[in-house]
Each structure stands twice: as structure tokens, then as C-alpha cells.
Design a protein around this motif. Structure first.
Motif, PDB file in Angstrom:
ATOM      1  N   HIS A 106       0.824  -1.213   0.000  1.00  0.00           N
ATOM      2  CA  HIS A 106       0.000   0.000   0.000  1.00  0.00           C
ATOM      3  C   HIS A 106       0.859   1.264   0.000  1.00  0.00           C
ATOM      4  N   HIS A 138      -7.045   2.411   4.173  1.00  0.00           N
ATOM      5  CA  HIS A 138      -7.735   1.499   3.270  1.00  0.00           C
ATOM      6  C   HIS A 138      -9.222   1.802   3.433  1.00  0.00           C
ATOM      7  N   ILE A 139      -9.802   2.427   2.455  1.00  0.00           N
ATOM      8  CA  ILE A 139     -11.163   2.938   2.549  1.00  0.00           C
ATOM      9  C   ILE A 139     -12.167   1.849   2.917  1.00  0.00           C
ATOM     10  N   ASP A 140     -12.025   0.651   2.323  1.00  0.00           N
ATOM     11  CA  ASP A 140     -12.969  -0.435   2.627  1.00  0.00           C
ATOM     12  C   ASP A 140     -12.558  -1.251   3.849  1.00  0.00           C
ATOM     13  N   ASN A 190      -6.492  -5.079   0.281  1.00  0.00           N
ATOM     14  CA  ASN A 190      -6.966  -4.441  -0.943  1.00  0.00           C
ATOM     15  C   ASN A 190      -6.143  -3.173  -1.190  1.00  0.00           C
ATOM     16  N   ARG A 212      -5.604  -1.618  -4.097  1.00  0.00           N
ATOM     17  CA  ARG A 212      -5.928  -0.918  -5.348  1.00  0.00           C
ATOM     18  C   ARG A 212      -5.940   0.586  -5.071  1.00  0.00           C
ATOM     19  N   GLU A 258      -7.800   3.034  -5.976  1.00  0.00           N
ATOM     20  CA  GLU A 258      -9.076   3.658  -5.593  1.00  0.00           C
ATOM     21  C   GLU A 258      -9.493   3.332  -4.161  1.00  0.00           C
ATOM     22  N   ASN A 259      -8.807   2.396  -3.508  1.00  0.00           N
ATOM     23  CA  ASN A 259      -9.115   2.038  -2.128  1.00  0.00           C
ATOM     24  C   ASN A 259      -8.185   2.718  -1.126  1.00  0.00           C
TER      25      ASN A 259
END
Length: 165
Positions: A60, A79-81, A86, A88, A90-91
Motif C-alpha cells: 500500500h 484502506h477505505i474499505d 486491498n 488498489r 481507488e481504495n
């Protein structure tokens, strides 16, 4: 879904590239590297340096350095989610520690000392699914929010886990 874009890994230009999908590629080997879990849900890769030493790096952080312009002093990657595996683009977002804590509370997360990879007591994440394990019984949920809400019901003394599946 965005298309995958590759950029050089800062500090290892010409040796490695990182993608907007959170993948790391060795230019010498010409292949995508396998990232491993550091035991807390974060993905790491072992990168060789120009002086021959190997260094583990968080995926990350590699993505943030390459695509978000780095991580300023006093800032963190969120990590947004809430899925630490994850990576990515966009995350990921660069925020302050206080914002990161507030985000956790907004997502119904309460930090606990635990060895689960979500940072949640009794909840782990594998392949995008959330596993709640209490008293040697397991349940699988699609979202962390669902797992956290069920955990709170169980921890309040409910007999939720006494039913047979």
C-alpha cells in the motif's frame, strides 16, 4: 473499474514497478511478484536493492508513493474499505492519524489487541469475505459492517451462536 497502470517503485527505479491495482513486478524477472501477509493483514513484498540487500516493503505504501505523490510526514494511508489486503489505488487515501481513527469509528470499528487481519477482535478477512469466530464457531459475512454488528450482538450476551446450522 480502472485500467491497470504501472509506475516505477520509488527508490528502486529500473528494478521494480507497482501498479494501480496493487501489484508489484520485478523488471529483471519480468513477472508479477507474490505479496505475502505480514500477519496483520497488510501485504508486503521483498525487494532487492542495488547494493544487493533485500528489504520488505508494504504494497500500500508503494502504491501511495507512486500514484498519490508519497506520504507526507504525519500522514497515514487509509484502506477505505478497511480490507488491508486491498491495495488498489481507488481504495487508498492519504489522511491524518486522527482522520484514520475517525474513519474506523464511522465504520463501527473498535480497536482491540488481536491477531486478526482486520484489526477487529474475532474478525478476519480472507478473499474479500469476513470471518467471525467466537467460541470456536465461525460465520462468514460479505461485509465487515455485518460481521461487526453480529459480533456486538454476540458480545452483548445473545445466544446467536447456540443455534445449529
Amino acid at each position: 473499474m480502472m485500467t491497470e497502470e504501472w509506475r516505477p517503485v520509488k527508490g528502486a527505479e529500473g528494478l521494480y514497478e507497482v501498479s494501480s491495482w496493487g501489484r508489484v513486478k520485478s523488471l529483471r524477472m519480468g513477472s508479477v511478484m507474490s505479496a505475502t501477509d505480514n500477519g496483520h493483514g497488510y501485504k508486503i513484498v521483498g525487494l532487492g536493492t542495488k547494493n544487493g540487500k533485500k528489504q520488505n516493503r508494504y504494497v500500500h505504501r508503494l502504491v501511495a508513493d507512486a500514484f498519490l505523490g508519497g506520504i507526507p510526514e504525519g500522514k497515514e494511508i487509509n484502506h477505505i474499505d478497511r480490507d488491508r489486503s486491498n491495495n488498489r489505488l481507488e481504495n487508498l487515501e492519504v489522511i491524518s492519524h486522527k482522520q484514520n481513527i475517525n474513519h474506523s469509528h464511522e465504520q463501527y470499528l473498535t480497536p482491540h489487541s488481536s491477531k486478526t487481519n482486520t484489526g477487529e477482535r474475532y474478525i478476519s478477512c480472507r478473499n474479500g469475505m469476513y470471518r467471525l469466530t467466537i467460541r470456536k464457531r465461525e460465520r462468514i459475512y460479505k461485509t465487515l459492517k455485518e460481521a461487526v454488528l453480529v459480533r456486538e450482538v454476540i458480545m452483548s450476551g445473545s445466544e446467536y451462536f447456540t443455534e445449529k446450522n
